[in-house]
Enzyme design. Sequence first.
Site, PDB file in Angstrom:
ATOM      1  N   GLY A 152     -30.837  61.155  -0.977  1.00  0.00           N
ATOM      2  CA  GLY A 152     -30.261  60.108  -0.244  1.00  0.00           C
ATOM      3  C   GLY A 152     -30.892  58.813  -0.036  1.00  0.00           C
ATOM      4  N   CYS A 153     -30.565  57.865   0.897  1.00  0.00           N
ATOM      5  CA  CYS A 153     -31.038  56.504   0.743  1.00  0.00           C
ATOM      6  C   CYS A 153     -32.622  56.465   1.407  1.00  0.00           C
ATOM      7  CB  CYS A 153     -30.166  55.533   1.354  1.00  0.00           C
ATOM      8  SG  CYS A 153     -29.428  56.324   3.095  1.00  0.00           S
ATOM      9  N   TYR A 154     -32.640  57.206   2.588  1.00  0.00           N
ATOM     10  CA  TYR A 154     -33.853  57.142   3.351  1.00  0.00           C
ATOM     11  C   TYR A 154     -35.094  57.845   2.420  1.00  0.00           C
ATOM     12  CZ  TYR A 154     -31.992  55.642   7.842  1.00  0.00           C
ATOM     13  OH  TYR A 154     -31.305  54.883   8.776  1.00  0.00           O
ATOM     14  N   ALA A 157     -35.819  55.372  -0.701  1.00  0.00           N
ATOM     15  CA  ALA A 157     -36.625  54.155  -0.283  1.00  0.00           C
ATOM     16  C   ALA A 157     -38.014  54.577   0.253  1.00  0.00           C
ATOM     17  CB  ALA A 157     -35.775  53.409   0.796  1.00  0.00           C
ATOM     18  N   GLY A 322     -29.666  54.166  -3.224  1.00  0.00           N
ATOM     19  CA  GLY A 322     -29.609  55.086  -2.566  1.00  0.00           C
ATOM     20  C   GLY A 322     -28.713  56.580  -2.643  1.00  0.00           C
TER      21      GLY A 322
END
Length: 350
Positions: A152-154, A157, A322
């Site tokens: 996912g996004c967290y 990144a 993400g």
Amino acid sequence: MAEKLRVGIVGASGYGGVQLVRLLLDHPRVEIAYLGANQNAGTPFGELYPQLAHRIDRVCEAVELDRIVEACSVVFLATPNGIAHTLAPGLLAGGLRVFDLSADYRFVNLETYQSWYGGDRHDAAVAREAVYGLPELYRERIRTARLVGCPGCYPTASLLAAAPLLKQGLIDPRSLIIDAKSGVSGAGRALKTGSLFAEADSSVAAYSVARHRHIPEIEQVCSDLAGMRVQVQFTPHLIPMARGMLVTLYAQLRDPGLVSEDMLTIYEAFYRQAPAVRVLGSGIYPQTKWASGTNTCFIGLEVDQRTERVVVLSALDNLVKGQSGQAIQAMNLTQGWEEMLGLPAIGFYP
């Protein structure tokens, strides 16, 4: 003309699902052959999202394994956590390639998944086959994978910001601190009080401090990169915008003689073959707007010689690089295509 790859999307009516539809409609090598959405079964997709009605005339269908296997060669599971593992074994048995956008197949150890997400799992053999779907770190494994657990996004990144530091042994892994900020679409389309306009507008708030469910996922990959157990201090924040993510990472340098120019050279070399990552020049720090609508992650950094720490910043679109765009990037790799095929690299501005 070559026959197009027939793809399906389960969970097509959510934010992840509609992003997949939007991106795949512009992909030159695929055809959307199935849209699964139990709550909207029988409803034309164009009624749910009128802005796409002129491009797609498919009706949302009930989620039935036999129908998916009959219609598709590849399927994206854009479902909430805890659903993909009930579908993936049957889809794989039917000969499909599966890209899971939830957390179900991101973990090496199912006990870790169960301790953070709950629920019973009876698919250990299938889970062992899954490949973590971050192309910049596991590109060669993804190429031959039948089942990809897309991060996912967290985690995306955070890991793209941290990877060169850990892989090259440049920091004390015990010092890793990650401060992350996400737009409200990261919470999904389901109704939640914290996502309401009156709650989220003009306010920034931390949540799930020291207990966010992405912590073990980030630590798993960080440990793999470092070759030792790594624990991170991770704190997520909700910010009042629809989409976008900014991560600021702090870590203690092992060599206090390193300067920003040295670190930029290391990052540029690490991501030289990564078309979805842009390492910015000296003194330039990423902004979420630059990544909006794209499958690009922007990275900037600075070495603070006073504190002997490195500060790394990464910005991406939480719904594209993400989430949905990253899954398509992984699909491209499994098909032997250029990995950014059909994916936008330039954002909207201003």
